[in-house]
Design an enzyme around this catalytic site. Sequence first.
Site, PDB file in Angstrom:
ATOM      1  N   ASP A  40       0.845  -1.371   0.238  1.00  0.00           N
ATOM      2  CA  ASP A  40      -0.081  -0.041  -0.331  1.00  0.00           C
ATOM      3  C   ASP A  40       0.955   1.024   0.066  1.00  0.00           C
ATOM      4  O   ASP A  40       2.510   1.311   0.335  1.00  0.00           O
ATOM      5  CB  ASP A  40      -0.942  -0.017   1.307  1.00  0.00           C
ATOM      6  CG  ASP A  40      -2.328   0.679   0.881  1.00  0.00           C
ATOM      7  OD1 ASP A  40      -2.327   1.405   0.107  1.00  0.00           O
ATOM      8  OD2 ASP A  40      -3.390   0.420   1.822  1.00  0.00           O
ATOM      9  N   GLY A  67     -11.260   3.599   0.329  1.00  0.00           N
ATOM     10  CA  GLY A  67     -12.365   4.628   1.374  1.00  0.00           C
ATOM     11  C   GLY A  67     -13.382   3.867   3.093  1.00  0.00           C
ATOM     12  O   GLY A  67     -14.629   4.548   3.021  1.00  0.00           O
ATOM     13  N   ASP A  93      -3.632   7.007  -3.134  1.00  0.00           N
ATOM     14  CA  ASP A  93      -5.403   7.824  -3.932  1.00  0.00           C
ATOM     15  C   ASP A  93      -5.723   8.479  -2.986  1.00  0.00           C
ATOM     16  O   ASP A  93      -5.123   8.458  -2.018  1.00  0.00           O
ATOM     17  CB  ASP A  93      -6.078   6.267  -4.115  1.00  0.00           C
ATOM     18  CG  ASP A  93      -6.137   5.261  -3.356  1.00  0.00           C
ATOM     19  OD1 ASP A  93      -4.905   5.078  -2.740  1.00  0.00           O
ATOM     20  OD2 ASP A  93      -7.073   5.106  -2.773  1.00  0.00           O
TER      21      ASP A  93
END
Length: 616
Positions: free
Chosen positions: A86, A186, A121
């Site tokens: 990540d 999210g 992101d």
Amino acid sequence: MEVLFRDGLARIGRFSTPHGELETPTVMPVINPNIIVVSPSEMKRIGVRAIITNSYIIRRNAELREKALSSGLHSMLSFDGPIMTDSGTFQSYVYGGVEYDNAGMVEFQKSIGSDIVTILDVFTKPEDPYEQVRRAIEVTRARVDEVDPGDSLLAGPIQGSIYDDLRAYSAKLMSGSKATYLPIGGVVPLLESYRYADLVRIIVNSKVNAPFSRPIHLFGGGHPMFIPMAVLLGVDIFDSASYVKYARDGRLLFPDGTRDASEVLEFPYWSPLRDMQQRDIAAMDKRERLYWFSLHNLHALFSEIREVRIRIEEQTLWEYVQSKAMAHPTLLEAFRTLRSYSRLLERYTEVSKKNSFMYLDTRSLEHPSAVRLSRFLESFVGGDPVFVPRAEYEGNRGAVISRYERSQRPFLVQWMHGWVPMELEDTYPVQQYVGPEARLIPDVGSPLEEEGQRLRDFDLEKVRAIADYQFGKGAGRVLFPDGTEIVKSRATGRIRTISYGGVQVATMRPKDGLFTLTMEGARRLHQGIGGKRLRVFVNRESEAFNRAGYNVFFKFIVDFDPEIVAGNETLVVSEGDDLLAVGKASVSGLEMASYRKGVAVKVHHSAGSHADVSAP
Ligand code: GUN
């Protein structure tokens, strides 16, 4: 992504990474390179096939950074399977920003040998206003273009907060990018507060707007409570930091929820704590306890994954999710939301399932296969049906059929808590179901006419109705005109083969009461039903092979009927609509364009024979 087994949107799949193939569904445990609680090599024994770690944490720490850059991530973590990294987005969300940029983060992930690299992101929170979320999606999409993933797979997260249309928008934008791996981002705040109903909407809107060839990952979705429902909606991969996070708080994961370890008097058989008592746990030091609790949590996750895999192989995942919904009110609420998507799920559902349909309660009527049946019922039954009570139908079938043949009205028999056309008595899911007997009082319709002359033949009407159910309205008359010959099994009395003028048109499969077509059957459908219906069109390169009886591969398909049902009989035609073969579609029309690899139609009859071509 290659699909090995499917059950609606759920799948057991496989895709390649630089460190080997990864089979899904699976969970990637999060490894914090600063604090390794359960070693990746020990994880392998539990069933872990891939892990995820955070490149931002590695990059920020001089020691870790040098080690990762010099010896590579796999050696640093002693794990030879796929490792995903990540990017620091989550830290940016928690701390309000990170000091690195997107392109630099992706380059760093590549240089330490990550198999799946993630762009930086923009995290969208549940409470973010609509316009802000839209901008975050567009910025996130633009960031894919700033990077070059090299040999690694590129993860492009789908954002969109809790807005259905923005999730769809984000999924579509990402689908048009070079990101071949699609995490749903999210969602951690929603998962942490058990807002599973919101998650159902988010997953559905992301999944159906993204190509099916790309693996779908749910960022942070690692709780055994919710895994089955997420897989049912098409999630392939989860990650879990929760196994350590919960362990640190003295909390243990269970299939139906989370429990405080101090309140658990007996541990389940699958838990590594199963031979321990509270006093053994009390005797542990903090480190030991963290290890054992984390291990328990990993077992909880992987035994759930195993159960889900079994359910997909059996094609009973919906029933499992339905029964599991009773485990917790948040799941029940999420299941209600899921049921509102039954009609959508039906479009991805196979023509029949491997196992019997299980009736558990009235919510079973929203199983996608039951929805398909009830939609057919609406189109099939005209006015003034005759309701045949179960007892009468079973006790005096001959008399019921005789009355049927002397009437033109639709005859309905009781099925579960509703009524179905009598002609579908042998067909999935009417015959192939398990459920309690319910005896309904028939609606009071008009009384049946006095017996007159024989107006129709039950067997002929039956095969026509099944064909209408399987291939669409009108198919029955096209396939089985007057004069059709029906042969029944002597042993069971059930219809086996259907011919016309001595030429076999179809066989009825004993297992699901649906038809397998011969080439003659395929010709009749092809002639009688025009346009794209029931067809896949293959290119010139493929034509001769399919005519010779070889399977159709996705990459040769140039056009197709978007309403093809997965597992159903499908006509294989040339670009100019010459009939080449007939076989079983491996996916629905909605998925057909997504895949490039693998068999799209498994051919069983063809216009020519293998001898016509040299093997491909
Ligand atoms: N981890 C948890 N949520 C997210 C997210 O939305 N994006 C990224 N990159 N990582 C995450």
